[in-house]
Design a protein around this motif. Structure first.
Motif, mmCIF file in Angstrom:
data_model
loop_
_atom_site.group_PDB
_atom_site.id
_atom_site.type_symbol
_atom_site.label_atom_id
_atom_site.label_comp_id
_atom_site.label_asym_id
_atom_site.label_seq_id
_atom_site.Cartn_x
_atom_site.Cartn_y
_atom_site.Cartn_z
ATOM 1 N N UNK A 127 1.117 -0.835 0.313
ATOM 2 C CA UNK A 127 -0.192 0.376 -0.120
ATOM 3 C C UNK A 127 0.912 1.281 -0.053
ATOM 4 N N UNK A 128 2.069 1.146 0.616
ATOM 5 C CA UNK A 128 3.033 2.079 -0.218
ATOM 6 C C UNK A 128 3.228 2.683 -1.126
ATOM 7 N N UNK A 129 3.192 2.060 -2.077
ATOM 8 C CA UNK A 129 3.333 2.243 -3.618
ATOM 9 C C UNK A 129 1.865 2.969 -4.175
ATOM 10 N N UNK A 130 2.229 3.664 -5.042
ATOM 11 C CA UNK A 130 0.453 3.046 -5.976
ATOM 12 C C UNK A 130 0.498 2.365 -6.687
ATOM 13 N N UNK A 131 1.471 2.030 -7.630
ATOM 14 C CA UNK A 131 1.880 1.238 -8.639
ATOM 15 C C UNK A 131 1.077 -0.332 -7.995
ATOM 16 N N UNK A 132 1.536 -0.564 -7.014
ATOM 17 C CA UNK A 132 0.712 -1.961 -6.312
ATOM 18 C C UNK A 132 -0.131 -1.647 -5.114
ATOM 19 N N UNK A 163 -8.148 -4.617 0.922
ATOM 20 C CA UNK A 163 -8.250 -5.915 2.309
ATOM 21 C C UNK A 163 -8.411 -4.108 2.959
ATOM 22 N N UNK A 164 -8.083 -3.228 2.870
ATOM 23 C CA UNK A 164 -9.142 -2.138 3.540
ATOM 24 C C UNK A 164 -10.221 -1.514 3.545
ATOM 25 N N UNK A 168 -15.403 0.572 -2.114
ATOM 26 C CA UNK A 168 -14.446 1.635 -2.728
ATOM 27 C C UNK A 168 -13.817 2.236 -2.517
ATOM 28 N N UNK A 169 -14.202 2.848 -0.938
ATOM 29 C CA UNK A 169 -14.705 3.513 -0.001
ATOM 30 C C UNK A 169 -13.837 4.170 0.703
ATOM 31 N N UNK A 170 -12.593 3.413 0.584
ATOM 32 C CA UNK A 170 -11.030 3.724 1.259
ATOM 33 C C UNK A 170 -10.355 3.255 0.540
ATOM 34 N N UNK A 171 -9.963 4.238 -0.257
ATOM 35 C CA UNK A 171 -8.258 4.272 -1.052
ATOM 36 C C UNK A 171 -7.050 4.555 0.015
ATOM 37 N N UNK A 172 -6.078 3.947 -0.433
ATOM 38 C CA UNK A 172 -5.050 4.284 0.216
ATOM 39 C C UNK A 172 -4.107 4.763 -1.032
ATOM 40 N N UNK A 173 -4.401 5.971 -0.780
ATOM 41 C CA UNK A 173 -4.186 6.734 -1.477
ATOM 42 C C UNK A 173 -3.625 8.761 -1.162
#
Length: 145
Positions: free
Chosen positions: A27-32, A39-40, A49-54
Protein backbone atom coordinates in the motif's frame (compact mmCIF):
# COMPACT_ATOMS: atom_id res chain seq x y z
CA UNK A 1 -2.55 -31.74 19.40
CA UNK A 2 1.12 -32.71 19.59
CA UNK A 3 3.82 -30.16 20.23
CA UNK A 4 5.30 -30.86 16.78
CA UNK A 5 1.96 -30.18 15.10
CA UNK A 6 1.51 -27.01 17.17
CA UNK A 7 5.00 -25.80 16.22
CA UNK A 8 4.37 -26.50 12.53
CA UNK A 9 1.02 -24.71 12.70
CA UNK A 10 2.63 -21.71 14.37
CA UNK A 11 5.37 -21.58 11.73
CA UNK A 12 2.71 -21.59 9.01
CA UNK A 13 0.82 -18.87 10.86
CA UNK A 14 3.99 -16.80 11.13
CA UNK A 15 4.53 -17.21 7.38
CA UNK A 16 0.94 -16.05 6.81
CA UNK A 17 1.62 -12.95 8.94
CA UNK A 18 4.78 -12.17 6.96
CA UNK A 19 2.89 -12.48 3.66
CA UNK A 20 0.02 -10.36 4.99
CA UNK A 21 2.54 -7.76 6.17
CA UNK A 22 4.08 -7.65 2.71
CA UNK A 23 0.60 -7.20 1.21
CA UNK A 24 -0.09 -4.29 3.59
CA UNK A 25 3.31 -2.76 2.81
CA UNK A 26 2.44 -2.77 -0.89
CA UNK A 27 0.00 0.00 0.00
CA UNK A 28 3.00 2.32 0.28
CA UNK A 29 3.40 2.54 -3.50
CA UNK A 30 0.48 3.56 -5.74
CA UNK A 31 1.48 1.21 -8.57
CA UNK A 32 1.10 -1.90 -6.37
CA UNK A 33 -1.37 -0.73 -3.72
CA UNK A 34 -4.45 -2.56 -5.03
CA UNK A 35 -4.17 -5.60 -2.69
CA UNK A 36 -3.79 -3.34 0.37
CA UNK A 37 -6.63 -1.13 -0.84
CA UNK A 38 -8.91 -4.17 -1.20
CA UNK A 39 -7.94 -5.34 2.30
CA UNK A 40 -8.74 -1.89 3.74
CA UNK A 41 -12.08 -1.91 1.89
CA UNK A 42 -12.90 -5.41 3.22
CA UNK A 43 -12.35 -4.51 6.88
CA UNK A 44 -14.66 -1.53 6.44
CA UNK A 45 -17.41 -3.76 5.05
CA UNK A 46 -19.18 -3.59 2.64
CA UNK A 47 -16.86 -3.63 -0.35
CA UNK A 48 -17.65 -0.25 -1.84
CA UNK A 49 -14.30 1.30 -2.81
CA UNK A 50 -14.70 3.98 -0.15
CA UNK A 51 -11.34 3.31 1.56
CA UNK A 52 -8.62 4.13 -0.96
CA UNK A 53 -5.04 4.24 0.23
CA UNK A 54 -4.23 7.35 -1.74
CA UNK A 55 -2.64 9.83 0.64
CA UNK A 56 0.96 10.12 1.79
CA UNK A 57 -0.16 9.53 5.38
CA UNK A 58 -2.01 6.33 4.47
CA UNK A 59 0.95 5.11 2.43
CA UNK A 60 3.50 5.65 5.17
CA UNK A 61 1.19 3.95 7.68
CA UNK A 62 0.87 1.00 5.27
CA UNK A 63 4.67 0.80 5.08
CA UNK A 64 5.05 0.99 8.85
CA UNK A 65 2.22 -1.42 9.62
CA UNK A 66 3.36 -3.88 6.99
CA UNK A 67 6.91 -3.70 8.28
CA UNK A 68 5.80 -4.36 11.85
CA UNK A 69 3.75 -7.36 10.67
CA UNK A 70 6.71 -8.80 8.75
CA UNK A 71 8.93 -8.35 11.81
CA UNK A 72 6.32 -9.95 14.07
CA UNK A 73 5.99 -12.95 11.75
CA UNK A 74 9.76 -13.42 11.55
CA UNK A 75 10.05 -13.14 15.32
CA UNK A 76 7.32 -15.76 15.79
CA UNK A 77 9.16 -18.11 13.40
CA UNK A 78 12.41 -17.68 15.32
CA UNK A 79 10.73 -18.23 18.68
CA UNK A 80 9.29 -21.52 17.45
CA UNK A 81 12.37 -22.60 15.51
CA UNK A 82 15.14 -21.59 17.91
CA UNK A 83 13.72 -20.90 21.37
CA UNK A 84 11.06 -23.61 21.64
CA UNK A 85 13.55 -26.52 21.73
CA UNK A 86 15.63 -24.82 24.45
CA UNK A 87 12.93 -23.22 26.60
CA UNK A 88 9.37 -24.24 25.73
CA UNK A 89 7.84 -22.39 28.69
CA UNK A 90 9.41 -19.08 27.62
CA UNK A 91 8.46 -19.68 23.96
CA UNK A 92 4.86 -20.29 25.02
CA UNK A 93 4.81 -17.18 27.22
CA UNK A 94 6.20 -14.94 24.46
CA UNK A 95 3.77 -16.27 21.86
CA UNK A 96 0.68 -15.98 24.04
CA UNK A 97 1.38 -12.71 25.84
CA UNK A 98 2.67 -10.97 22.72
CA UNK A 99 -0.40 -12.07 20.78
CA UNK A 100 -2.79 -10.83 23.45
CA UNK A 101 -0.99 -7.46 23.54
CA UNK A 102 -1.32 -7.14 19.74
CA UNK A 103 -4.96 -8.26 19.84
CA UNK A 104 -5.99 -5.75 22.50
CA UNK A 105 -4.41 -2.75 20.77
CA UNK A 106 -5.29 -3.72 17.18
CA UNK A 107 -8.87 -4.75 17.93
CA UNK A 108 -9.60 -1.72 20.12
CA UNK A 109 -8.28 0.59 17.41
CA UNK A 110 -10.14 -1.30 14.69
CA UNK A 111 -13.41 -1.07 16.60
CA UNK A 112 -12.88 2.63 17.36
CA UNK A 113 -12.22 3.35 13.68
CA UNK A 114 -15.31 1.48 12.50
CA UNK A 115 -13.45 -1.54 11.08
CA UNK A 116 -15.41 -4.12 13.05
CA UNK A 117 -14.70 -6.84 10.47
CA UNK A 118 -11.04 -6.56 11.45
CA UNK A 119 -11.94 -7.44 15.04
CA UNK A 120 -13.43 -10.69 13.75
CA UNK A 121 -10.35 -11.38 11.59
CA UNK A 122 -8.11 -10.56 14.57
CA UNK A 123 -10.05 -13.02 16.71
CA UNK A 124 -9.46 -15.78 14.15
CA UNK A 125 -5.74 -14.98 14.05
CA UNK A 126 -5.61 -14.85 17.86
CA UNK A 127 -7.11 -18.35 18.01
CA UNK A 128 -4.71 -19.60 15.32
CA UNK A 129 -1.78 -18.49 17.50
CA UNK A 130 -2.90 -18.88 21.11
CA UNK A 131 -4.56 -22.30 20.87
CA UNK A 132 -1.49 -24.12 19.53
CA UNK A 133 0.89 -21.96 21.60
CA UNK A 134 -0.99 -23.02 24.71
CA UNK A 135 0.12 -26.57 23.92
CA UNK A 136 3.79 -26.04 23.05
CA UNK A 137 5.13 -25.69 26.59
CA UNK A 138 3.23 -28.56 28.16
CA UNK A 139 5.03 -31.73 26.98
CA UNK A 140 8.49 -30.92 28.27
CA UNK A 141 7.25 -29.21 31.41
CA UNK A 142 5.31 -32.32 32.42
CA UNK A 143 8.24 -34.71 31.73
CA UNK A 144 11.00 -32.48 33.12
CA UNK A 145 9.81 -32.85 36.71
Amino acid sequence: MSRDFAATWLKLTSLFIVLLGLLVALGAHPAVSLPATLLADAVFWPLDGAQPIDTQAARVLAAMGGGVMVGWGVMMWLIIDRLLPADPKLARLLMIEGTFAWYLVDSTGSFASGASVNVLLNTLLLAAIVLPAWRIGTDRVATAS
